[in-house]
Design an enzyme around this catalytic site. Structure first.
Site, short mmCIF file in Angstrom:
data_model
loop_
_atom_site.label_atom_id
_atom_site.label_comp_id
_atom_site.label_asym_id
_atom_site.label_seq_id
_atom_site.Cartn_x
_atom_site.Cartn_y
_atom_site.Cartn_z
N ALA A 9 -42.20 -81.18 25.27
CA ALA A 9 -41.72 -80.21 24.29
C ALA A 9 -40.80 -79.19 24.95
O ALA A 9 -39.79 -78.76 24.35
CB ALA A 9 -42.90 -79.51 23.62
N ASP A 53 -45.78 -68.44 9.90
CA ASP A 53 -45.52 -69.29 8.74
C ASP A 53 -46.70 -70.25 8.59
O ASP A 53 -46.79 -71.25 9.30
CB ASP A 53 -44.21 -70.05 8.94
CG ASP A 53 -43.89 -70.99 7.78
OD1 ASP A 53 -44.68 -71.07 6.82
OD2 ASP A 53 -42.83 -71.65 7.84
N HIS A 54 -47.62 -69.93 7.66
CA HIS A 54 -48.84 -70.72 7.48
C HIS A 54 -49.04 -71.05 6.00
O HIS A 54 -48.67 -70.26 5.13
CB HIS A 54 -50.06 -69.95 7.97
CG HIS A 54 -50.39 -70.18 9.41
ND1 HIS A 54 -51.63 -70.62 9.83
CD2 HIS A 54 -49.64 -70.05 10.52
CE1 HIS A 54 -51.63 -70.74 11.15
NE2 HIS A 54 -50.43 -70.40 11.59
N ASN A 63 -52.04 -76.62 8.48
CA ASN A 63 -51.01 -76.31 7.50
C ASN A 63 -50.30 -77.54 6.96
O ASN A 63 -49.84 -77.54 5.82
CB ASN A 63 -49.96 -75.38 8.12
CG ASN A 63 -50.57 -74.10 8.62
OD1 ASN A 63 -51.18 -73.36 7.87
ND2 ASN A 63 -50.42 -73.83 9.91
N GLY A 115 -46.12 -78.29 26.38
CA GLY A 115 -46.13 -79.26 27.47
C GLY A 115 -44.73 -79.58 27.96
O GLY A 115 -43.73 -79.11 27.41
N THR A 118 -44.02 -77.98 16.42
CA THR A 118 -44.54 -79.26 15.92
C THR A 118 -45.70 -79.09 14.96
O THR A 118 -46.15 -80.06 14.36
CB THR A 118 -44.96 -80.17 17.08
OG1 THR A 118 -45.95 -79.50 17.87
CG2 THR A 118 -43.76 -80.54 17.95
N GLY A 119 -46.21 -77.87 14.79
CA GLY A 119 -47.15 -77.58 13.73
C GLY A 119 -48.60 -77.88 14.05
O GLY A 119 -48.95 -78.33 15.14
N GLU A 120 -49.43 -77.62 13.05
CA GLU A 120 -50.87 -77.87 13.12
C GLU A 120 -51.32 -78.57 11.85
O GLU A 120 -50.80 -78.30 10.77
CB GLU A 120 -51.67 -76.56 13.27
CG GLU A 120 -51.27 -75.69 14.43
CD GLU A 120 -50.24 -74.64 14.02
OE1 GLU A 120 -50.01 -74.44 12.82
OE2 GLU A 120 -49.65 -74.04 14.93
#
Length: 321
Positions: A176, A37-38, A109, A173, A104-106
């Site tokens: 998370a 999903d981007h 995006n 990590g 948590t995404g980037e």
């Protein structure tokens, strides 16, 4: 028994191609599907990024395979109430079952609306509240929520699946992973990490499924496959936090052009026609305790890949090879 699925790369293929690949995966004997999903691809050389929810709905009617988003960020680019709506409708459409994979995404995006990109600790807290909001809405009740990060005012979802979507969470990590163990229905990994799987299961995730995914590049010519991986996916060789903080595909190009060699890219993505090499790439996931493994074919020769896996790889995996 381990499930073996196909990983649909939204960054590299358009919507019609992704639906055809989903059908090809089912015909080849894969058990399930992942789909990324981007909003942007990682690099312009990848060249695509369709809206995942339209594609999921089409796949759900074109195949009988279960589908998981790998992964959706329900915190910044889309409000969790909107993601809850999209996921509920997708779950009602996908005949094989739908799982909402979240993370948590980037910045790549999520920066597009001009909002500040939060630090990791805040993104984890936002994700926790987002999952809470979505699960409230999936009850079908009228929801008002006043939270630290999100507000929902008298909202109700009318179109719901028979069962609420499962939520699997990507985690890198300890913080998370602890959140995933506590709040999610399963764990998602993009690299084999026995330590993460063990932590997830010891901190509340015992008995919950773990999914893992990887990229390969099947081609009859290994040298050609290596060149293609270096052209399309050199970012696979990047280490550290760059993938979370760079905002544009050109930044990934600028970073990888001077840093990632063809050899480095090929070390991250198995290339060529040797079934043993492909099996060797998958085995670390199985050894780390992953329950479902999803394989993505780099490039455009999906038919050759599916035939190769149908004949040479999936039977050996299912026989314990």
């Amino acid at each position: 028994m381990t499930r073996f699925g196909y990983f649909l790369a939204s960054e590299e293929h358009g919507p019609a191609s992704l639906v055809r690949q989903a059908q090809g995966a089912e015909e080849a004997g894969f058990d399930a599907l992942w789909i990324s999903d981007h909003f942007h691809p990682w690099l312009d050389s990848q060249g695509e990024s369709p809206f995942v929810w339209s594609v999921v709905g089409a796949i759900g009617q074109a195949t009988s395979l279960p589908v998981t988003t790998a992964v959706t960020c329900p915190t910044t680019r889309m409000h969790p109430a909107v993601v809850a709506h999209a996921a509920a409708t997708s779950a009602a459409l996908v005949r094989g079952g739908f799982t909402l994979g979240v993370g948590t995404g980037e910045a790549l995006n999520e920066h597009i609306l001009g909002l500040p990109w939060p630090p990791a600790a805040q993104r984890i807290a936002m994700l926790e509240e987002a999952v809470e909001v979505m699960r409230k809405l999936w009850t079908g009740k009228l929801v008002t929520h006043r939270g630290e990060y999100y507000d929902v005012d008298t909202a109700r979802l009318y179109t719901l699946p028979e069962e609420p979507p499962k939520v699997y969470m990507s985690a890198f990590g300890p913080k998370a992973t602890a959140l995933a163990a506590r709040e999610a229905d399963g764990l998602i990994q993009v690299a084999p990490s026995p330590e993460t799987v063990e932590r997830f299961r010891s901190e509340g995730g015992a008995g919950k499924p773990v999914q893992g995914g990887l990229k390969v590049c099947w081609d009859r010519d290994e040298a050609r496959a290596r060149r293609l991986v270096h052209e399309r996916w050199p970012n696979e060789a990047l280490q550290g936090e760059a993938a979370q903080i760079l905002p544009l595909p050109r930044h990934f190009r600028q970073l990888t052009e001077g840093l990632v060699t063809e050899q480095m890219a090929a070390e991250q993505v198995t290339c060529g026609p040797d079934p043993e090499a492909h099996l060797a790439a998958i085995r670390p996931y199985l050894e780390s305790g992953v329950d479902e493994v999803y394989v993505c074919q780099v490039g455009d020769d999906q038919e050759g890949f599916f035939e190769f896996y149908r004949k040479e790889v999936l039977p050996r995996l299912r026989a314990g090879g």
